[in-house]
Design a protein around this motif. Structure first.
Motif, PDB file in Angstrom:
ATOM      1  N   PRO A 210     -84.265  70.734  13.132  1.00 42.99           N
ATOM      2  CA  PRO A 210     -83.057  71.236  13.809  1.00 42.99           C
ATOM      3  C   PRO A 210     -82.197  70.060  14.257  1.00 42.99           C
ATOM      4  CG  PRO A 210     -84.897  71.300  15.326  1.00 42.99           C
ATOM      5  CD  PRO A 210     -85.449  70.825  14.003  1.00 42.99           C
ATOM      6  N   LEU A 211     -81.656  69.334  13.273  1.00 41.61           N
ATOM      7  CA  LEU A 211     -81.095  68.023  13.552  1.00 41.61           C
ATOM      8  C   LEU A 211     -79.913  67.712  12.645  1.00 41.61           C
ATOM      9  CD1 LEU A 211     -81.401  65.168  14.871  1.00 41.61           C
ATOM     10  CD2 LEU A 211     -83.071  64.646  13.072  1.00 41.61           C
ATOM     11  N   VAL A 495     -74.164  76.625  11.648  1.00 43.20           N
ATOM     12  CA  VAL A 495     -75.191  75.753  12.210  1.00 43.20           C
ATOM     13  C   VAL A 495     -75.580  76.267  13.587  1.00 43.20           C
ATOM     14  CG1 VAL A 495     -75.738  73.423  12.979  1.00 43.20           C
ATOM     15  CG2 VAL A 495     -74.341  73.769  10.928  1.00 43.20           C
ATOM     16  N   PRO A 496     -76.859  76.505  13.847  1.00 44.90           N
ATOM     17  CA  PRO A 496     -77.295  77.031  15.144  1.00 44.90           C
ATOM     18  C   PRO A 496     -76.951  76.095  16.298  1.00 44.90           C
ATOM     19  CG  PRO A 496     -79.040  77.262  13.510  1.00 44.90           C
ATOM     20  CD  PRO A 496     -77.979  76.393  12.891  1.00 44.90           C
ATOM     21  N   ASP A 497     -76.640  76.676  17.449  1.00 38.94           N
ATOM     22  CA  ASP A 497     -76.291  75.886  18.628  1.00 38.94           C
ATOM     23  C   ASP A 497     -77.466  75.059  19.140  1.00 38.94           C
ATOM     24  OD1 ASP A 497     -73.742  76.904  18.603  1.00 38.94           O
ATOM     25  OD2 ASP A 497     -74.198  78.536  19.988  1.00 38.94           O
ATOM     26  N   GLU A 498     -78.701  75.462  18.799  1.00 40.10           N
ATOM     27  CA  GLU A 498     -79.864  74.755  19.330  1.00 40.10           C
ATOM     28  C   GLU A 498     -80.188  73.466  18.579  1.00 40.10           C
ATOM     29  OE1 GLU A 498     -81.541  78.301  16.861  1.00 40.10           O
ATOM     30  OE2 GLU A 498     -79.900  77.919  18.262  1.00 40.10           O
ATOM     31  N   PHE A 499     -79.374  73.134  17.572  1.00 41.29           N
ATOM     32  CA  PHE A 499     -79.607  71.889  16.848  1.00 41.29           C
ATOM     33  C   PHE A 499     -79.282  70.684  17.730  1.00 41.29           C
ATOM     34  CE2 PHE A 499     -79.779  72.389  11.977  1.00 41.29           C
ATOM     35  CZ  PHE A 499     -80.559  73.536  12.084  1.00 41.29           C
ATOM     36  N   TYR A 500     -80.047  69.633  17.571  1.00 46.42           N
ATOM     37  CA  TYR A 500     -79.737  68.357  18.189  1.00 46.42           C
ATOM     38  C   TYR A 500     -78.648  67.670  17.337  1.00 46.42           C
ATOM     39  CZ  TYR A 500     -80.519  63.791  20.355  1.00 46.42           C
ATOM     40  OH  TYR A 500     -80.350  62.625  21.052  1.00 46.42           O
ATOM     41  N   PRO A 501     -77.621  67.064  17.939  1.00 48.24           N
ATOM     42  CA  PRO A 501     -77.448  66.711  19.348  1.00 48.24           C
ATOM     43  C   PRO A 501     -76.645  67.729  20.148  1.00 48.24           C
ATOM     44  CG  PRO A 501     -75.799  65.592  18.070  1.00 48.24           C
ATOM     45  CD  PRO A 501     -76.612  66.401  17.081  1.00 48.24           C
TER      46      PRO A 501
END
Length: 527
Positions: A210-211, A495-501
């Motif tokens: 998730p990056l 793209v999911p909001d929980e992806f870093y950064p």
């Protein structure tokens, strides 16, 4: 899961084995101005057949690798399907992609095949956040469920885990700048041949993170990516591993499969593939913060070198780099250069402005007039720079074969170009948008680095492949543009909001996924 390994042993009848070759190379910046259609592809490559492919026969490209393969494997004959390659811009239009996919399906149905080789980028997002590569492979597998398929990918691919099962064998570039393109393609072809012969039974796995990572500090010559790629190469040496590739992904592609990942292929050992992919992905995850480095503006970079005596120096505007979907039209870097009123010989490369190029050619060398530079395509990145210019050089056709270490020998054309001068700054204007990363561009346009002390260039890391030894320093800067460093400010749809950064507290689930749990259990049972 293993596909494409049965009933394809070569028969000693003198009959040639048939290899189909397809190319779709495009890195989609979903936030760029223009969608990618056939017209955009035509500026790069839009061709079919052996004669079209032969142009790259002696180049360090994927097609060059195919011709080298044919020289040593005369028992094979190749059919070149659509060969499509475009400079990065917006998503591929639905109409263009559908036409390419349907044409490929028809080509495949027209004959029988012993193997297919696909040269893909991996980040060719189609309108609606879809993966062109995933849909191409799905379409092929509905027709050829068992034929071995080999695929090569760019290191900046956004890959869906399903691809590891649709492709029989796949590998990606291990270098950035990408100077191993031909070698990776040759490896895929070699493993594909071993599969056809029945010597190996490839099994693949992709572990996603998730990056989203910026590519500004993703060179494999130094920094965190060098450490991860070196680790992957070490892991690949273990028995049973066929290929281990780390993919940094492309953060400007707003698609359902965005993000970094690791892809591993093993010889008939799916549990090992998953285990290694998770291990290397975890290594990448552990170094994620190191990829994020602050970039100065052009103005700040000029201030930092104000008292230097070490020349020449290059200042690379990452945000309008055509290789990241840049439009070669943003004016802020040129404005900073001209406002600085530099006393040293300087070159600015380049602005895309076909109309101004035509005006220069009509006016002739020595002509002087007031011009509006940049800001032609959109006001989003600032107004045009207005200044007096003198036409100093005119090139009827800026075409050449690449001379540097990246895609050596490949043909590149920028159309007619013109060089104008304002004060001590020479400004190159071009008709066709490509990144300016090869010495051939500068040679044809008369930019002499023995005389130029400062180069302002719309480029990023690929520029370094040919020029690290030329410049005393190469400074990456960030300006307003389609590929600006602050991609977290973009409005992603897929793209999911929980992806870093975007989410600094994001976590990588290091446990086994359901498929891997089954594989590990099977491995224990067999042991």
């Amino acid at each position: 899961m293993s596909v494409g390994t049965a009933n394809h042993q070569p028969v000693a009848t003198g009959k040639k084995m048939k290899l189909g070759v397809f190319q779709l190379v495009h890195e989609a910046n979903s936030f760029a101005l223009n969608k990618c259609d056939q017209k955009i592809f035509a500026e790069g490559q839009w061709a079919r057949g052996h004669d079209a492919a032969k142009i790259e026969q002696n180049s360090d490209t994927e097609l060059g690798a195919v011709f080298s393969f044919l020289e040593t494997h005369t028992e094979w004959q190749v059919t070149f399907f659509r060969l499509a390659s475009a400079s990065p811009c917006g998503d591929v239009t639905n109409a263009c992609f559908s036409a390419v996919r349907d044409e490929l399906v028809a080509d495949i149905k027209a004959d029988t095949w012993d193997a297919l080789y696909l040269c893909l980028h991996g980040a060719a997002t189609v309108e609606g956040g879809r993966s062109a590569e995933l849909e191409v492979l799905r379409a092929i597998r509905t027709i050829l469920p068992d034929v071995p398929i080999g695929v090569s990918f760019d290191m900046h691919a956004n890959l869906d885990p399903e691809l590891a099962h649709l492709a029989t064998i796949a590998a990606g570039y291990k270098t950035h700048p990408h100077i191993d393109i031909k070698q990776v393609a040759a490896k895929v072809l070699r493993l594909l041949l071993s599969t056809v012969r029945g010597d190996i039974r490839p099994t693949g796995a992709i572990v996603k993170l998730p990056l989203l990572l910026p590519s500004a500090n993703m060179r494999t010559t130094d920094g965190p990516m060098r450490e991860v790629v070196s680790y992957a190469a070490l892991v690949e040496q273990q028995q049973g591993a066929l290929d281990v590739t780390v993919y940094g992904g492309f953060p400007y592609g707003d698609c359902t499969m965005s993000g970094a990942c690791c892809m591993v292929y093993t010889d008939n050992d799916p549990a090992l593939a998953h285990r290694v992919a998770r291990d290397v992905a975890g290594k990448l995850w552990s170094l994620k913060e190191q990829f994020f480095v602050p970039l100065p503006s052009t103005k700040e970079a000029l201030q930092s070198i104000a008292n230097t005596t070490r020349y020449p120096i290059a200042i690379a505007d990452n945000a309008d780099n055509p290789d990241s979907g840049g439009i070669a039209d943003t004016p802020s870097q040129l404005r900073a250069i001209l406002d600085a009123d530099l006393a040293i010989p300087t070159a600015f490369c380049f602005l895309l402005d076909p109309e101004l190029v035509e005006r220069c050619h009509k006016a002739g060398i020595g002509a002087r007039f007031r011009a509006r530079l940049g800001g032609r395509l959109t006001p989003e990145y600032g107004p045009p720079v207005e200044c007096e210019v003198e036409v100093v050089r005119l090139i009827e056709d800026c075409s050449f074969n690449n001379e540097g270490p990246q895609c050596t020998g490949a043909r590149r054309s920028y159309g007619p170009t013109a060089v104008v001068k304002s004060g001590n700054v020479e400004i190159v204007l071009a008709t066709v948008r490509h990144a300016v990363t090869d010495p051939g561009f500068y040679r044809v346009n008369g930019i002499d680095f023995s005389k130029i002390k400062l180069l302002a260039v719309k480029a990023k890391n690929h520029f370094r492949a040919a020029f690290s030894s030329v410049f005393a320093d190469i400074i990456a800067v960030d300006e307003p543009g389609p590929a600006a460093y602050g991609f977290t400010n973009l409005k992603f749809t897929h793209v999911p909001d929980e992806f870093y950064p975007m989410n600094p507290t994001a976590t990588f689930w290091a446990g086994n996924d359901p498929e891997e749990e089954v594989l590990l259990e099977q491995e224990k049972t067999s042991t």
